[in-house]
Design a protein around this motif. Structure first.
Motif, short mmCIF file in Angstrom:
data_model
loop_
_atom_site.label_atom_id
_atom_site.label_comp_id
_atom_site.label_asym_id
_atom_site.label_seq_id
_atom_site.Cartn_x
_atom_site.Cartn_y
_atom_site.Cartn_z
N ALA A 128 -1.92 7.27 -17.31
CA ALA A 128 -2.23 5.64 -17.19
C ALA A 128 -1.13 5.10 -16.56
O ALA A 128 -1.32 3.95 -15.68
N ALA A 129 -0.13 5.58 -16.58
CA ALA A 129 1.21 4.98 -16.16
C ALA A 129 1.44 5.19 -14.62
O ALA A 129 1.50 4.42 -13.82
N LEU A 130 0.47 6.38 -14.25
CA LEU A 130 0.60 6.69 -12.69
C LEU A 130 -0.41 5.82 -12.09
O LEU A 130 -0.20 5.17 -10.92
N ARG A 131 -1.55 5.54 -12.75
CA ARG A 131 -2.55 4.69 -12.05
C ARG A 131 -1.93 3.08 -12.01
O ARG A 131 -2.07 2.45 -10.88
N ILE A 132 -1.26 2.66 -12.87
CA ILE A 132 -0.61 1.32 -12.79
C ILE A 132 0.30 1.29 -11.73
O ILE A 132 0.44 0.37 -10.86
N ALA A 133 1.26 2.34 -11.89
CA ALA A 133 2.31 2.29 -10.50
C ALA A 133 1.74 2.45 -9.11
O ALA A 133 2.13 1.80 -8.50
N ALA A 134 0.69 3.37 -8.90
CA ALA A 134 -0.09 3.38 -7.64
C ALA A 134 -0.75 2.21 -7.23
O ALA A 134 -0.64 1.75 -6.26
N ARG A 135 -1.37 1.53 -8.22
CA ARG A 135 -1.96 0.31 -8.02
C ARG A 135 -1.09 -0.80 -7.65
O ARG A 135 -1.21 -1.48 -6.50
N LEU A 136 0.29 -0.75 -8.03
CA LEU A 136 1.03 -1.94 -7.71
C LEU A 136 1.55 -1.48 -6.32
O LEU A 136 2.03 -2.43 -5.66
N GLU A 137 1.97 -0.24 -6.00
CA GLU A 137 2.59 0.28 -4.95
C GLU A 137 1.33 0.27 -3.64
O GLU A 137 1.84 0.05 -2.46
N GLY A 138 0.29 0.56 -4.01
CA GLY A 138 -0.71 0.54 -3.10
C GLY A 138 -1.03 1.98 -2.50
O GLY A 138 -2.04 2.09 -2.01
N HIS A 139 -0.35 2.81 -2.79
CA HIS A 139 -0.66 4.25 -2.50
C HIS A 139 0.19 5.00 -3.33
O HIS A 139 1.25 4.58 -3.94
#
Length: 314
Positions: A128-139
Motif C-alpha cells: 500500500a505504501a508503494l501505491r501511495i508513493a507511485a500515485r503521488l510521483e506519477g510513476h
C-alpha cells in the motif's frame, strides 16, 4: 477506529535512485547508497520544517514541503492527520539531477506517516505504501527502488503500482557523474515523441529483458543490455554535455546511461583508471542500497520477489 500517534520522533533514511537504466523507461530502477534523513514528530499545532544540505533556502518550510504533502496523503489513508508536525531534513541527494530527490521526499513522507501512527506499518503495508508513493510521483520507477532497495522492476495495474526487487550482482559498481546544472523532468518528457518506430520499441524491450538478467547474474552483458532507442537519443539535444559524456563512456566499454531524466550520468561497470569526465562534473562512487527506506534504523523495504508483496492481493 481512531488512530493514535507515537509520542517521540521518528527518523527515516531514504536512498537516492536512478531510474530507466537505459532501456527500462518508467519501469526499471536502482537504489544507490546515498541518503537523505528526515526526522518528524507530532506537534501541538501548525507545521514547521527545518532543512540542511541540498535545497536549503529553496524548498518550502511549511505544509507545502513535498515530504509533508506525502505525509498528509498517507495519514488520510490511515484514518486521520495529527494536529501539527515538526520536521528536520538532512538532504544529501542532489536536487533536479536525475537521482530521485522528489521520490525520496515522497517515500520519506509515506514512511514517516506509517512510523508516527501506532501500528501504522501493519495498518498500511509495504504494498500500500508503494501505491501511495507511485500515485503521488506519477510513476513507480523511482519510488520502487527507494522503498524496496536494490534493482526493481515496477509496473502499474488497475489497482495501482506494483514492483519486485531483484538481487544485484556484486560486480555491479555504480559511478555517478553529477553536473552543476539542473534538469527538469517535465522538460525531459516534453522532448519525447508521441510514437516511436516499432523496430525501436522491439529493440529496447529486448534490451530491458536482458538488463534484468545482466544486472543480477552476468554483468559482462551490461554494455549491450543498457542500449536504448526509446528516450535517451531524443533527450540528448537538451543536455548535450550529458549526451557527450555518455558517448565517451560507452566508447570505452562502460555500461553507462542517463540517470533518470538527467542530466546526471550513471555507469554500472568499472570506469577505466584515468578517465576524466571534465571539470563540470562531480564523480561519486555509490554502492547499491539493498535495504530501501528505513524507519528508525529498521529495514522497511525488503527484497520482495513475490509480486503480490508489492501490489494489491486479488
Amino acid at each position: 477506529m481512531a488512530i493514535s500517534f507515537v509520542p517521540g520522533p521518528v527518523t527515516v533514511r531514504v536512498p537516492a535512485t536512478s531510474a530507466n537504466l537505459g532501456p527500462g523507461f518508467d519501469a526499471l530502477g536502482l537504489a544507490l547508497g546515498h541518503h537523505d534523513e528526515v526526522t518528524a514528530r507530532v506537534a501541538p499545532a501548525g507545521c514547521r520544517v527545518e532543512i540542511s544540505g541540498e535545497g536549503t533556502g529553496e524548498l518550502p518550510l511549511d505544509d507545502g514541503h513535498l515530504v509533508v504533502r506525502a505525509m498528509h496523503a498517507t495519514f488520510d489513508e490511515l484514518g486521520g492527520r495529527p494536529a501539527g508536525l515538526a520536521l528536520s531534513c538532512v538532504n544529501r541527494i542532489p536536487q533536479a539531477r536525475g537521482l530521485g530527490s522528489s521520490s525520496a521526499a515522497i517515500v520519506a513522507g509515506v514512511q514517516l506517516a506509517r512510523g508516527l501512527v501506532v501500528g501504522g506499518t501493519q495498518l498500511l503495508d509495504t504494498a500500500a505504501a508503494l501505491r501511495i508513493a507511485a500515485r503521488l510521483e506519477g510513476h513507480p520507477d523511482n519510488v520502487a527502488p527507494c522503498l524496496l532497495g536494490g534493482f526493481t522492476i515496477a509496473w502499474t495495474e488497475a489497482s495501482g503500482s506494483r514492483a519486485v526487487s531483484v538481487p544485484v550482482h556484486p560486480a555491479v559498481s555504480p559511478t555517478v557523474y553529477v553536473p552543476g546544472n539542473r534538469g527538469l523532468t517535465e522538460a525531459a518528457r516534453a522532448a519525447l515523441p508521441a510514437q516511436v518506430p516499432h523496430a525501436d520499441a522491439a529493440f529496447t524491450a529486448g534490451r530491458a529483458a536482458l538488463l534484468s538478467h545482466a544486472i543480477s547474474a552476468d554483468p559482462t552483458l551490461l554494455l549491450a543490455a543498457t542500449e536504448d532507442r526509446v528516450h535517451q537519443d531524443y533527450r540528448g539535444p537538451s543536455m548535450p554535455a550529458s549526451a557527450e559524456l555518455l558517448r565517451r563512456l560507452r566508447a570505452t566499454g562502460v555500461a553507462a546511461v542517463i540517470s533518470g531524466a538527467g542530466p546526471s550520468v550513471l555507469a554500472l561497470t568499472e570506469v577505466p583508471a584515468g578517465f576524466c569526465p571534465g571539470m563540470d562534473w562531480q564523480t561519486h562512487l555509490f554502492p547499491v542500497d539493498v535495504a530501501g527506506a528505513r524507519i528508525e534504523g529498521a529495514i522497511v523495504g525488503h527484497a520482495e520477489r513475490d509480486p503480490v508483496a508489492a501490489g494489491r492481493k486479488s
